[in-house]
Design a protein around this motif. Structure first.
Motif, short mmCIF file in Angstrom:
data_model
loop_
_atom_site.label_atom_id
_atom_site.label_comp_id
_atom_site.label_asym_id
_atom_site.label_seq_id
_atom_site.Cartn_x
_atom_site.Cartn_y
_atom_site.Cartn_z
N GLY A 1 -6.78 -0.91 17.88
CA GLY A 1 -5.36 -1.07 18.15
C GLY A 1 -4.65 -2.15 17.37
N THR A 2 -5.35 -2.82 16.47
CA THR A 2 -4.73 -3.85 15.64
C THR A 2 -4.89 -3.48 14.17
OG1 THR A 2 -5.16 -5.61 17.24
CG2 THR A 2 -4.75 -6.29 14.99
N THR A 3 -3.78 -3.48 13.46
CA THR A 3 -3.82 -3.22 12.02
C THR A 3 -3.46 -4.52 11.32
OG1 THR A 3 -3.10 -0.95 12.36
CG2 THR A 3 -2.89 -1.83 10.13
N LYS A 4 -4.27 -4.89 10.34
CA LYS A 4 -4.02 -6.08 9.53
C LYS A 4 -3.80 -5.64 8.10
CE LYS A 4 -6.71 -9.13 12.46
NZ LYS A 4 -7.86 -10.05 12.54
N ALA A 5 -2.88 -6.34 7.44
CA ALA A 5 -2.59 -6.04 6.04
C ALA A 5 -2.68 -7.32 5.23
CB ALA A 5 -1.20 -5.44 5.91
N ARG A 6 -3.14 -7.14 4.01
CA ARG A 6 -3.18 -8.25 3.05
C ARG A 6 -2.65 -7.69 1.74
NH1 ARG A 6 -7.65 -10.06 -0.38
NH2 ARG A 6 -8.85 -8.45 0.65
N VAL A 7 -1.63 -8.32 1.20
CA VAL A 7 -1.06 -7.90 -0.07
C VAL A 7 -1.27 -9.04 -1.06
CG1 VAL A 7 1.30 -8.65 0.51
CG2 VAL A 7 0.96 -6.92 -1.24
N VAL A 8 -1.80 -8.69 -2.22
CA VAL A 8 -2.13 -9.69 -3.25
C VAL A 8 -1.29 -9.40 -4.48
CG1 VAL A 8 -3.96 -10.69 -4.67
CG2 VAL A 8 -4.49 -9.88 -2.35
N LEU A 9 -0.55 -10.42 -4.92
CA LEU A 9 0.25 -10.33 -6.13
C LEU A 9 -0.41 -11.15 -7.22
CD1 LEU A 9 2.88 -9.71 -7.75
CD2 LEU A 9 3.77 -11.84 -6.79
N ASP A 10 -0.68 -10.51 -8.36
CA ASP A 10 -1.26 -11.20 -9.51
C ASP A 10 -0.23 -11.16 -10.63
OD1 ASP A 10 -2.71 -12.18 -11.64
OD2 ASP A 10 -4.33 -10.71 -11.48
N THR A 11 0.31 -12.34 -10.98
CA THR A 11 1.32 -12.41 -12.04
C THR A 11 0.71 -12.62 -13.41
OG1 THR A 11 1.65 -14.81 -11.94
CG2 THR A 11 2.93 -13.46 -10.39
N GLY A 12 -0.61 -12.77 -13.45
CA GLY A 12 -1.28 -13.09 -14.70
C GLY A 12 -1.56 -14.58 -14.82
N THR A 13 -0.72 -15.39 -14.17
CA THR A 13 -0.93 -16.84 -14.16
C THR A 13 -1.07 -17.38 -12.75
OG1 THR A 13 1.46 -17.26 -14.17
CG2 THR A 13 0.34 -17.19 -16.32
N PRO B 1 15.21 -10.65 -24.46
CA PRO B 1 14.47 -9.73 -23.60
C PRO B 1 13.22 -10.38 -23.00
CG PRO B 1 14.96 -8.73 -25.73
CD PRO B 1 15.32 -10.17 -25.82
N HIS B 2 12.90 -9.97 -21.82
CA HIS B 2 11.73 -10.51 -21.11
C HIS B 2 11.11 -9.37 -20.31
CE1 HIS B 2 9.29 -13.37 -18.84
NE2 HIS B 2 9.67 -12.76 -17.74
N THR B 3 9.88 -9.04 -20.62
CA THR B 3 9.17 -7.98 -19.91
C THR B 3 7.79 -8.47 -19.51
OG1 THR B 3 10.31 -6.30 -21.22
CG2 THR B 3 8.35 -5.60 -20.02
N VAL B 4 7.46 -8.32 -18.24
CA VAL B 4 6.12 -8.68 -17.74
C VAL B 4 5.67 -7.61 -16.76
CG1 VAL B 4 6.43 -11.18 -18.00
CG2 VAL B 4 7.02 -10.08 -15.86
N GLU B 5 4.40 -7.59 -16.51
CA GLU B 5 3.85 -6.68 -15.51
C GLU B 5 3.09 -7.51 -14.49
OE1 GLU B 5 0.47 -3.21 -15.05
OE2 GLU B 5 1.50 -3.41 -16.96
N TRP B 6 3.44 -7.34 -13.22
CA TRP B 6 2.73 -7.99 -12.13
C TRP B 6 1.98 -6.91 -11.37
CZ3 TRP B 6 6.79 -11.68 -9.46
CH2 TRP B 6 7.12 -12.71 -10.36
N LYS B 7 0.77 -7.21 -10.99
CA LYS B 7 -0.05 -6.25 -10.25
C LYS B 7 -0.06 -6.61 -8.77
CE LYS B 7 -3.05 -5.12 -14.11
NZ LYS B 7 -2.28 -5.57 -15.20
N VAL B 8 0.09 -5.59 -7.93
CA VAL B 8 0.10 -5.78 -6.48
C VAL B 8 -0.96 -4.87 -5.87
CG1 VAL B 8 1.46 -5.56 -4.37
CG2 VAL B 8 2.56 -6.29 -6.49
N ARG B 9 -1.79 -5.45 -5.01
CA ARG B 9 -2.80 -4.67 -4.28
C ARG B 9 -2.54 -4.86 -2.79
NH1 ARG B 9 -5.29 -7.71 -7.87
NH2 ARG B 9 -6.42 -8.96 -6.35
N LEU B 10 -2.58 -3.76 -2.06
CA LEU B 10 -2.34 -3.80 -0.62
C LEU B 10 -3.58 -3.28 0.09
CD1 LEU B 10 -0.42 -4.11 1.84
CD2 LEU B 10 0.29 -1.76 1.42
N TYR B 11 -4.10 -4.08 1.02
CA TYR B 11 -5.29 -3.71 1.79
C TYR B 11 -4.91 -3.60 3.26
CZ TYR B 11 -7.39 -5.57 -2.46
OH TYR B 11 -7.72 -5.82 -3.77
N LEU B 12 -5.35 -2.51 3.90
CA LEU B 12 -5.08 -2.29 5.32
C LEU B 12 -6.40 -2.15 6.06
CD1 LEU B 12 -2.25 0.30 4.80
CD2 LEU B 12 -1.95 -1.98 5.77
N PHE B 13 -6.47 -2.81 7.22
CA PHE B 13 -7.67 -2.77 8.06
C PHE B 13 -7.22 -2.48 9.48
CE2 PHE B 13 -7.76 -6.08 4.85
CZ PHE B 13 -8.89 -5.78 4.12
#
Length: 103
Positions: A18-30, A2-14
């Motif tokens: 008339g222009t929308t920008k997005a930044r998504v950050v994935l943190d795997t712990g490492t 078995p293998h279980t991990v939790e990855w955190k994802v944050r999504l930022y919208l600006f």
């Protein structure tokens, strides 16, 4: 095993003019990866911020997904040859349709 991990994802919208920008950050712990995306509204189109949010967020997540696949492919290439004696590893992901057969 078995293998279980939790990855955190944050999504930022600006959004600005008339222009929308997005930044998504994935943190795997490492490792931390960042995807970027943008959407530009045609001045003739109605101002519907949700559409820009969806497009920019989707593009940022697509960018992040591409990076994850690239990292996985590099990790696969870095592994030793399999014990079965095969010299090449199969490609990762779903097979592409055969273009010669109209697929």
């Amino acid at each position: 095993m078995p293998h279980t991990v939790e990855w955190k994802v944050r999504l930022y919208l600006f959004e600005e003019e008339g222009t929308t920008k997005a930044r998504v950050v994935l943190d795997t712990g490492t490792t931390e990866l960042t995807g970027h995306g943008a959407a530009h509204r045609n001045p003739a189109d109605a101002d519907v911020p949700e559409i820009g949010d969806e497009l920019a967020a989707g593009r940022a997540m697509h960018d992040l997904g591409r990076q994850l696949v690239d990292f996985a492919e590099r990790d696969i290439e870095g592994e030793d040859a399999p014990a079965t004696g095969r010299s090449a590893r199969p490609e990762t992901g779903w097979p592409l349709p055969d273009q010669t057969q109209g697929g």
